[in-house]
Write an enzyme that holds these catalytic residues in place. Structure first.
Site, mmCIF file in Angstrom:
data_model
loop_
_atom_site.group_PDB
_atom_site.id
_atom_site.type_symbol
_atom_site.label_atom_id
_atom_site.label_comp_id
_atom_site.label_asym_id
_atom_site.label_seq_id
_atom_site.Cartn_x
_atom_site.Cartn_y
_atom_site.Cartn_z
ATOM 1 N N TYR A 158 0.840 -1.203 0.000
ATOM 2 C CA TYR A 158 0.000 0.000 0.000
ATOM 3 C C TYR A 158 0.884 1.266 0.000
ATOM 4 C CZ TYR A 158 -4.391 2.550 0.603
ATOM 5 O OH TYR A 158 -5.482 3.381 0.426
ATOM 6 N N LYS A 165 -3.212 8.349 3.003
ATOM 7 C CA LYS A 165 -4.418 8.111 3.822
ATOM 8 C C LYS A 165 -4.224 8.632 5.248
ATOM 9 C CE LYS A 165 -7.260 6.061 0.886
ATOM 10 N NZ LYS A 165 -8.325 6.872 0.248
ATOM 11 N N ARG A 195 -13.204 -5.296 -4.433
ATOM 12 C CA ARG A 195 -12.711 -5.364 -5.815
ATOM 13 C C ARG A 195 -13.369 -4.277 -6.672
ATOM 14 N NH1 ARG A 195 -9.515 -8.310 -8.145
ATOM 15 N NH2 ARG A 195 -9.430 -9.868 -6.509
HETATM 16 P P1 NAD Z 1 -12.808 3.458 -7.963
HETATM 17 O O1 NAD Z 1 -11.722 3.243 -8.951
HETATM 18 O O2 NAD Z 1 -14.159 3.003 -8.314
HETATM 19 O O3 NAD Z 1 -12.872 4.985 -7.534
HETATM 20 C C1 NAD Z 1 -11.736 5.806 -7.485
HETATM 21 C C2 NAD Z 1 -12.173 7.126 -8.072
HETATM 22 O O4 NAD Z 1 -11.128 8.080 -7.997
HETATM 23 C C3 NAD Z 1 -12.564 7.010 -9.572
HETATM 24 O O5 NAD Z 1 -13.884 7.452 -9.723
HETATM 25 C C4 NAD Z 1 -11.594 7.948 -10.251
HETATM 26 O O6 NAD Z 1 -12.180 8.601 -11.362
HETATM 27 C C5 NAD Z 1 -11.300 8.908 -9.111
HETATM 28 N N1 NAD Z 1 -10.112 9.730 -9.356
HETATM 29 C C6 NAD Z 1 -8.809 9.364 -9.390
HETATM 30 N N2 NAD Z 1 -8.040 10.426 -9.690
HETATM 31 C C7 NAD Z 1 -8.877 11.485 -9.843
HETATM 32 C C8 NAD Z 1 -8.698 12.853 -10.179
HETATM 33 N N3 NAD Z 1 -7.496 13.378 -10.445
HETATM 34 N N4 NAD Z 1 -9.806 13.655 -10.242
HETATM 35 C C9 NAD Z 1 -11.028 13.158 -10.006
HETATM 36 N N5 NAD Z 1 -11.266 11.870 -9.681
HETATM 37 C C10 NAD Z 1 -10.199 11.052 -9.611
HETATM 38 O O7 NAD Z 1 -12.281 2.754 -6.628
HETATM 39 P P2 NAD Z 1 -12.861 2.729 -5.132
HETATM 40 O O8 NAD Z 1 -12.242 1.531 -4.512
HETATM 41 O O9 NAD Z 1 -14.309 2.890 -5.127
HETATM 42 O O10 NAD Z 1 -12.155 4.002 -4.471
HETATM 43 C C11 NAD Z 1 -12.876 5.040 -3.840
HETATM 44 C C12 NAD Z 1 -12.230 5.407 -2.516
HETATM 45 O O11 NAD Z 1 -12.351 4.321 -1.617
HETATM 46 C C13 NAD Z 1 -10.745 5.742 -2.600
HETATM 47 O O12 NAD Z 1 -10.458 6.825 -1.737
HETATM 48 C C14 NAD Z 1 -10.104 4.493 -2.041
HETATM 49 O O13 NAD Z 1 -8.844 4.748 -1.472
HETATM 50 C C15 NAD Z 1 -11.117 4.122 -0.997
HETATM 51 N N6 NAD Z 1 -11.037 2.740 -0.503
HETATM 52 C C16 NAD Z 1 -11.068 1.682 -1.374
HETATM 53 C C17 NAD Z 1 -10.992 0.382 -0.883
HETATM 54 C C18 NAD Z 1 -10.980 -0.810 -1.800
HETATM 55 O O14 NAD Z 1 -10.517 -1.876 -1.397
HETATM 56 N N7 NAD Z 1 -11.496 -0.715 -3.028
HETATM 57 C C19 NAD Z 1 -10.889 0.172 0.504
HETATM 58 C C20 NAD Z 1 -10.869 1.278 1.367
HETATM 59 C C21 NAD Z 1 -10.947 2.561 0.851
HETATM 60 O O1 0WE Z 2 -7.012 2.975 -1.847
HETATM 61 C C1 0WE Z 2 -6.963 1.956 -2.497
HETATM 62 C C2 0WE Z 2 -6.407 1.944 -3.910
HETATM 63 C C3 0WE Z 2 -6.177 3.306 -4.447
HETATM 64 C C4 0WE Z 2 -5.392 3.352 -5.728
HETATM 65 C C5 0WE Z 2 -5.435 2.365 -6.702
HETATM 66 C C6 0WE Z 2 -4.704 2.509 -7.868
HETATM 67 C C7 0WE Z 2 -4.642 1.453 -8.943
HETATM 68 C C8 0WE Z 2 -4.384 2.069 -10.299
HETATM 69 C C9 0WE Z 2 -4.605 4.444 -5.934
HETATM 70 N N1 0WE Z 2 -3.879 4.590 -7.056
HETATM 71 C C10 0WE Z 2 -3.920 3.662 -8.032
HETATM 72 N N2 0WE Z 2 -3.181 3.862 -9.144
HETATM 73 C C11 0WE Z 2 -3.321 3.111 -10.262
HETATM 74 O O2 0WE Z 2 -2.599 3.303 -11.254
HETATM 75 N N3 0WE Z 2 -7.401 0.783 -1.915
HETATM 76 C C12 0WE Z 2 -7.752 0.802 -0.524
HETATM 77 C C13 0WE Z 2 -7.451 -0.512 -2.624
HETATM 78 C C14 0WE Z 2 -6.128 -1.178 -2.384
HETATM 79 O O3 0WE Z 2 -5.051 -0.832 -3.116
HETATM 80 C C15 0WE Z 2 -3.975 -1.545 -2.616
HETATM 81 C C16 0WE Z 2 -4.400 -2.350 -1.555
HETATM 82 C C17 0WE Z 2 -5.784 -2.111 -1.399
HETATM 83 C C18 0WE Z 2 -6.699 -2.709 -0.385
HETATM 84 C C19 0WE Z 2 -2.646 -1.521 -3.004
HETATM 85 C C20 0WE Z 2 -1.747 -2.346 -2.341
HETATM 86 C C21 0WE Z 2 -2.157 -3.150 -1.290
HETATM 87 C C22 0WE Z 2 -3.496 -3.162 -0.879
#
Ligand code: NAD
Ligand code: 0WE
Length: 263
Positions: A158, A165, A195
Site C-alpha cells: 500500500y 491516507k 474489488r
Molecule cells: P474506484 O476506482 O471506483 O474509484 C476511485 C475514483 O477516484 C474514480 O472514480 C476515479 O475517477 C477517481 N479519481 C482518481 N483520480 C482522480 C482525479 N485526479 N480527479 C477526479 N477523480 C479522480 O475505486 P474505489 O475503490 O471505489 O475508491 C474510492 C475510494 O475508496 C478511494 O479513496 C479508495 O482509497 C477508498 N477505498 C477503497 C478500498 C478498496 O478496497 N477498493 C478500501 C478502502 C478505501
Molecule cells: O485505496 C486503495 C487503492 C487506491 C489506488 C489504486 C490505484 C490502482 C491504479 C490508488 N492509485 C492507483 N493507481 C493506479 O494506477 N485501496 C484501498 C485498494 C487497495 O489498493 C492496494 C491495496 C488495497 C486494499 C494496493 C496495495 C495493497 C493493498
C-alpha cells in the site's frame, strides 16, 4: 420516509457501478436523497451520466480534482440548481502511480509519486471543503471521505497510499475542528478491501481479500452497499453529534490481531 429525505448531496468518485462512491449513492438514494455527481474525465462521462440517471439525477459535472478551476466550477454550476446550499459532499477519490503500489516503499517512492498521491488523495478533500464551504454552511452540511487501514498500519504494497491516507485522516480531524463552529461535520469511513477499478492489477489483491475474509470477526468481506449505508448514516441527521470520526466498515478486521481461525 428515508433518513435523507430533502437532502442534497454531491458525490465525487464514481467510475463504475462497482465504485464505493456508487454504493454510497445508491444507499443515499434509497433514503430519499437528491444527488449530483462529478466525473474525472470524458472517458467516464457517459458511464457516470447513465448511472446518475438511474438514481433520477441529471446533475453531472466534470471535475479532475487536481484542478482548482474545475473544483470551483462544480460549485458555481451546482449553485445554479441548488440555490440554497448543499447537505453533503462525498469524496471517494485516490490515486498513486501504479508502480509505487508494490515492492519496497523506501526504494520505489519518488518525490513526484509522493506529491501526486497526497495531492489527489488527501489535499483534494480539503479543496472540496474550501470551495463548498459557503454552500455547506447554508444547510449545516456534512463532508465524508473514504480511507483504508493502510493509513493507520503498514501493510504490504500500500506504500505511498498509506502515507496519503494518514494525511487524509488527519485532515478529516482538522477540517472537523475548523468547520464544526459553522455546523459542518467531517467524517470518514475506513472500508475493508473491495474489488473495484482501484483494486485492479494490485499485487496479491485476491490473497488479501481471502485473508480478510478468514481473519475478520464477521468472516466476510464487505460490499459497497455495506460501506454505502455507513456513509449515508454519517451524512444524515442521525449523525448530528458525530464529527472528526473514522468509522471502520471492514467486518471488524481492524479490531483483531489473531482471529482464532489461524490457531
Ligand atoms: P474506484 O476506482 O471506483 O474509484 C476511485 C475514483 O477516484 C474514480 O472514480 C476515479 O475517477 C477517481 N479519481 C482518481 N483520480 C482522480 C482525479 N485526479 N480527479 C477526479 N477523480 C479522480 O475505486 P474505489 O475503490 O471505489 O475508491 C474510492 C475510494 O475508496 C478511494 O479513496 C479508495 O482509497 C477508498 N477505498 C477503497 C478500498 C478498496 O478496497 N477498493 C478500501 C478502502 C478505501
Ligand atoms: O485505496 C486503495 C487503492 C487506491 C489506488 C489504486 C490505484 C490502482 C491504479 C490508488 N492509485 C492507483 N493507481 C493506479 O494506477 N485501496 C484501498 C485498494 C487497495 O489498493 C492496494 C491495496 C488495497 C486494499 C494496493 C496495495 C495493497 C493493498
Amino acid at each position: 420516509m428515508g433518513f435523507l429525505q430533502n437532502k442534497r448531496i454531491l458525490i465525487v468518485g464514481v467510475a463504475s457501478d462497482r465504485s464505493i462512491a456508487w454504493g454510497i449513492a445508491e444507499a443515499m438514494h434509497e433514503q430519499g436523497a437528491e444527488l449530483a455527481f462529478t466525473y474525472q474525465n470524458e472517458k467516464l462521462q457517459d458511464r457516470v451520466t447513465k448511472l446518475a440517471a438511474s438514481v433520477d439525477s441529471e446533475l453531472v459535472f466534470p471535475c479532475d480534482v487536481s484542478s482548482d478551476a474545475e473544483i470551483e466550477s462544480v460549485f458555481t454550476e451546482l449553485g445554479k440548481h441548488w440555490t440554497d446550499g448543499i447537505d453533503g459532499i462525498v469524496h471517494a477519490v485516490a490515486y498513486a502511480p501504479r508502480d509505487e503500489l508494490s515492492g519496497s516503499f523506501v526504494d520505489n517512492t519518488t518525490r513526484e509519486g509522493f506529491r501526486s498521491a497526497h495531492e489527489i488523495s488527501a489535499y483534494s478533500f480539503v479543496a472540496l471543503a474550501h470551495h463548498g464551504r459557503d454552500m455547506l454552511r447554508q444547510r449545516q452540511g456534512a463532508l465524508l471521505t473514504l480511507t483504508y487501514l493502510g493509513g493507520e498500519r503498514a501493510l504490504p504494497n500500500y506504500n505511498v497510499m498509506g502515507a496519503a491516507k494518514a494525511s487524509l485522516e488527519s485532515s478529516t480531524r482538522y477540517m472537523a475542528a475548523d468547520l464544526g463552529p459553522e455546523g459542518i461535520r467531517v467524517n470518514a469511513v475506513s472500508a475493508g478491501p473491495i474489488r473495484t477499478l482501484a483494486a485492479a492489477g494490485i499485487d496479491n489483491f485476491k490473497q488479501m481479500m481471502t485473508f480478510n475474509e478468514q481473519a475478520s470477526p464477521l468472516r466476510k468481506n464487505v460490499s459497497t452497499s455495506e460501506v454505502g449505508n455507513v456513509g449515508a448514516f454519517l451524512c444524515s441527521d442521525l449523525a448530528s453529534g458525530v464529527t472528526g470520526e473514522i468509522i471502520h466498515a471492514d467486518a471488524g478486521f481492524h479490531a483483531v490481531a489473531l482471529s482464532g481461525a489461524e490457531l
